[in-house]
Scaffold this active site. Sequence first.
Site, PDB file in Angstrom:
ATOM      1  N   ARG A  52       0.111   0.640  -0.128  1.00 48.05           N
ATOM      2  CA  ARG A  52       0.671  -0.496  -0.862  1.00 48.05           C
ATOM      3  C   ARG A  52       2.093  -0.745  -0.647  1.00 48.05           C
ATOM      4  O   ARG A  52       2.558  -1.856  -0.662  1.00 48.05           O
ATOM      5  CB  ARG A  52       0.312   0.001  -2.276  1.00 48.05           C
ATOM      6  CG  ARG A  52       0.713  -1.219  -3.169  1.00 48.05           C
ATOM      7  CD  ARG A  52       0.311  -0.918  -4.757  1.00 48.05           C
ATOM      8  NE  ARG A  52       0.910  -1.835  -5.737  1.00 48.05           N
ATOM      9  CZ  ARG A  52       0.318  -2.978  -5.985  1.00 48.05           C
ATOM     10  NH1 ARG A  52      -0.928  -3.605  -5.699  1.00 48.05           N
ATOM     11  NH2 ARG A  52       1.096  -3.585  -7.106  1.00 48.05           N
ATOM     12  N   VAL A  78       2.168  -9.502  -5.869  1.00 47.37           N
ATOM     13  CA  VAL A  78       1.121  -8.560  -5.701  1.00 47.37           C
ATOM     14  C   VAL A  78       0.536  -8.074  -6.795  1.00 47.37           C
ATOM     15  O   VAL A  78       1.159  -7.489  -7.595  1.00 47.37           O
ATOM     16  CB  VAL A  78       1.469  -7.298  -4.680  1.00 47.37           C
ATOM     17  CG1 VAL A  78       0.407  -6.387  -4.753  1.00 47.37           C
ATOM     18  CG2 VAL A  78       2.532  -7.739  -3.484  1.00 47.37           C
ATOM     19  N   SER A  79      -0.707  -8.188  -7.286  1.00 49.15           N
ATOM     20  CA  SER A  79      -1.370  -7.926  -8.428  1.00 49.15           C
ATOM     21  C   SER A  79      -1.164  -6.719  -8.753  1.00 49.15           C
ATOM     22  O   SER A  79      -1.155  -5.482  -7.938  1.00 49.15           O
ATOM     23  CB  SER A  79      -2.605  -8.459  -8.397  1.00 49.15           C
ATOM     24  OG  SER A  79      -2.578  -9.826  -8.297  1.00 49.15           O
ATOM     25  N   GLN A  80      -1.435  -6.396 -10.183  1.00 42.95           N
ATOM     26  CA  GLN A  80      -1.189  -4.789 -10.687  1.00 42.95           C
ATOM     27  C   GLN A  80      -2.643  -4.240 -10.137  1.00 42.95           C
ATOM     28  O   GLN A  80      -3.542  -4.751  -9.744  1.00 42.95           O
ATOM     29  CB  GLN A  80      -1.522  -4.925 -12.467  1.00 42.95           C
ATOM     30  CG  GLN A  80      -1.689  -3.848 -12.883  1.00 42.95           C
ATOM     31  CD  GLN A  80      -2.317  -4.072 -14.181  1.00 42.95           C
ATOM     32  OE1 GLN A  80      -2.625  -5.410 -14.575  1.00 42.95           O
ATOM     33  NE2 GLN A  80      -2.330  -3.097 -14.998  1.00 42.95           N
TER      34      GLN A  80
END
Length: 229
Positions: A52, A78-80
């Site tokens: 990530r 960038v999403s959780q």
Amino acid sequence: MLFAAILFAAMTSNVHHEDSCLAARHAMVEKQLRRRGIRDERVLNAMLEVPRHEFVPDLYRAQAYEDHPIPIHEDQTVSQPFIVAVGLQALELNGTESVLEVGTGSGYQTALLALLARNVYTIERHESLARMAEATLQRLGVTNINVAVGDGSRGWREHSPYDAVLVSAAAPGIPQSLVEQLSARGRMVIPVGTQHKQELQLIRKRDAEYSAETLEACRFVPLLGTEGF
């Protein structure tokens, strides 16, 4: 000798960094995902494998595995990790599917989909993001993807039908174009609501009809386009 010493130090530092990132991914998977109900082992393994930190700006790399969204370019995020995992798990991918992703962003979710499905078609509104994501994915050896720049609310009809659609921006309603591009038994995960409060919904298509199920409360950036905001 000095050059050799510098090179060895750099290599050692890189190994330590990779070990640290792997440990952080393990912690993310166990504490943020598995403990909160993510049970799909394919999803958990994919999120353990994909680095990530490679998909976030340098300024935020130290936060790459924390339990919150991370800003990227063009005022996107960038999403959780947990929300990403919820969406992926709901799609029930087995590796044979053709998937459409709406909102490539930095390419992190794209990389996960590439591990979970056969082919991934991803469309991004911002050309700068699309090109950066494409470069990162190529550098990491991800090959089963196709990237386009355009209005994601209208999908990518050329490669439809899709077994699954994953939308990474919030829509005021279910875009009809995306429903039409689903296969007869396709699934779609999409945030639906206002620009400030949404629900992550799972859409299950059955021939010409579809049903909606709420998965989680969420907050995404708005889906801009003909069938978005």
